[in-house]
Design an enzyme around this catalytic site. Structure first.
Site, short mmCIF file in Angstrom:
data_model
loop_
_atom_site.label_atom_id
_atom_site.label_comp_id
_atom_site.label_asym_id
_atom_site.label_seq_id
_atom_site.Cartn_x
_atom_site.Cartn_y
_atom_site.Cartn_z
N LYS A 208 0.81 -1.21 0.00
CA LYS A 208 0.00 0.00 0.00
C LYS A 208 0.85 1.27 0.00
CE LYS A 208 -4.29 -1.92 1.78
NZ LYS A 208 -5.26 -1.98 2.89
N ARG A 248 -3.08 -9.97 5.52
CA ARG A 248 -3.48 -10.15 4.13
C ARG A 248 -2.37 -9.60 3.24
NH1 ARG A 248 -5.94 -7.35 -0.11
NH2 ARG A 248 -7.59 -8.49 -1.24
#
Length: 273
Positions: A208, A248
């Site tokens: 991210k 995740r």
């Protein structure tokens, strides 16, 4: 939790697994590398993405859930739509992973009916309305951890009221979703406060933008998703140390290795105490 996006436009791996053979090979590889859960989705959650209707999500996923179950994996369906979730649970998925708090009640009732688990991720608003990666008003939260805890708990109560067992509910603080880089780093740093709410905590820092922004002294030079592995691992280790139960990630092999080494070091330290 390993990731398989059957989307043409996801921020990190969009278009790579649209072909059935490529998708099956990918999930098989994730299982071999050590993924305990496979998170399969057919709708991008990048900022500005358009919603995908249930029929198209189901078409994109096709037989991948059944193929993944046959590999012995626990399958999670990444969707906000009850119709998609119900179909996926019928195919053998055991977890519903929603990136919106809005459908908490309906998905809670659905998971209760199927005896499945529900991951509720904190976010504000739709992906279409998000301005960009790690772009959010700094003052939008008074205390981001306290605000996330309050808003998430309100949604959790709606799911529990529909019969979902408490042990089947998972908290995801939504790193990067309606949050800027500072907000996401703060959530990682204080994740133990969210763990104290009494639910398993899932985090998804993988590749991210907040990882790249935290690592870059020059805000104008941000590493692309494929070059964020080091920062992803750092965030994973920090979150696990603070109580995360599930991570995740896209890079399962590397993260599994990092977690194993960290655990060995912790065990050795405990043995010397």
């Amino acid at each position: 939790m390993g990731v398989c996006n059957r989307t043409p436009d996801s921020f990190s791996d969009g278009g790579r697994f649209l072909d059935d053979a490529a998708a099956v090979a990918h999930v098989r590889g994730l299982v071999i590398e050590g993924a305990h859960i496979l998170d399969i989705g057919a709708e991008s959650t990048r900022p500005g993405s358009s919603p995908i209707d249930a029929a198209e999500q189901i078409r994109r996923i096709g037989g991948l859930i059944r193929a993944s179950v046959e590999l012995g994996a626990v399958v999670s369906i990444d969707t906000t739509l009850p119709d998609v979730a119900a179909w996926a649970l019928g195919e053998g998925a055991r977890i519903v992973n929603t990136v919106s708090l809005e459908p908490a009640a309906e998905l809670g009732a659905l998971c209760a009916h199927f005896g499945a688990s529900l991951v509720l991720m904190h976010c504000r608003g739709s992906m279409t309305d998000m301005r960009g990666f790690s772009m959010y008003d700094d003052a939008a939260y008074g205390d981001v951890v306290a605000d996330v805890a309050r808003e998430w708990t309100e949604a959790a109560e709606r799911a529990l009221a529909k019969g979902l067992a408490r042990e089947d509910l998972v908290l995801d603080p939504g790193l990067g979703f309606a949050k800027n880089a500072r907000h996401s780093i703060e959530l990682c740093a204080r994740l133990d406060e969210l763990a104290k709410l009494g639910f398993p905590v899932l985090v998804g820092p993988s590749r991210k933008s907040f990882v790249a922004r935290a690592a870059s002294p020059d805000a104008s030079v941000i590493a692309p998703p494929a070059e964020r592995l080091g920062g992803t691992i750092a965030a994973v280790l920090a979150c696990v140390a603070r109580g995360a139960s599930i991570v995740r990630v896209h890079d399962v092999k590397e993260v599994v290795q990092a977690l194993a080494v960290a655990a060995a070091i912790d065990a050795r330290r405990g043995g010397d105490a």
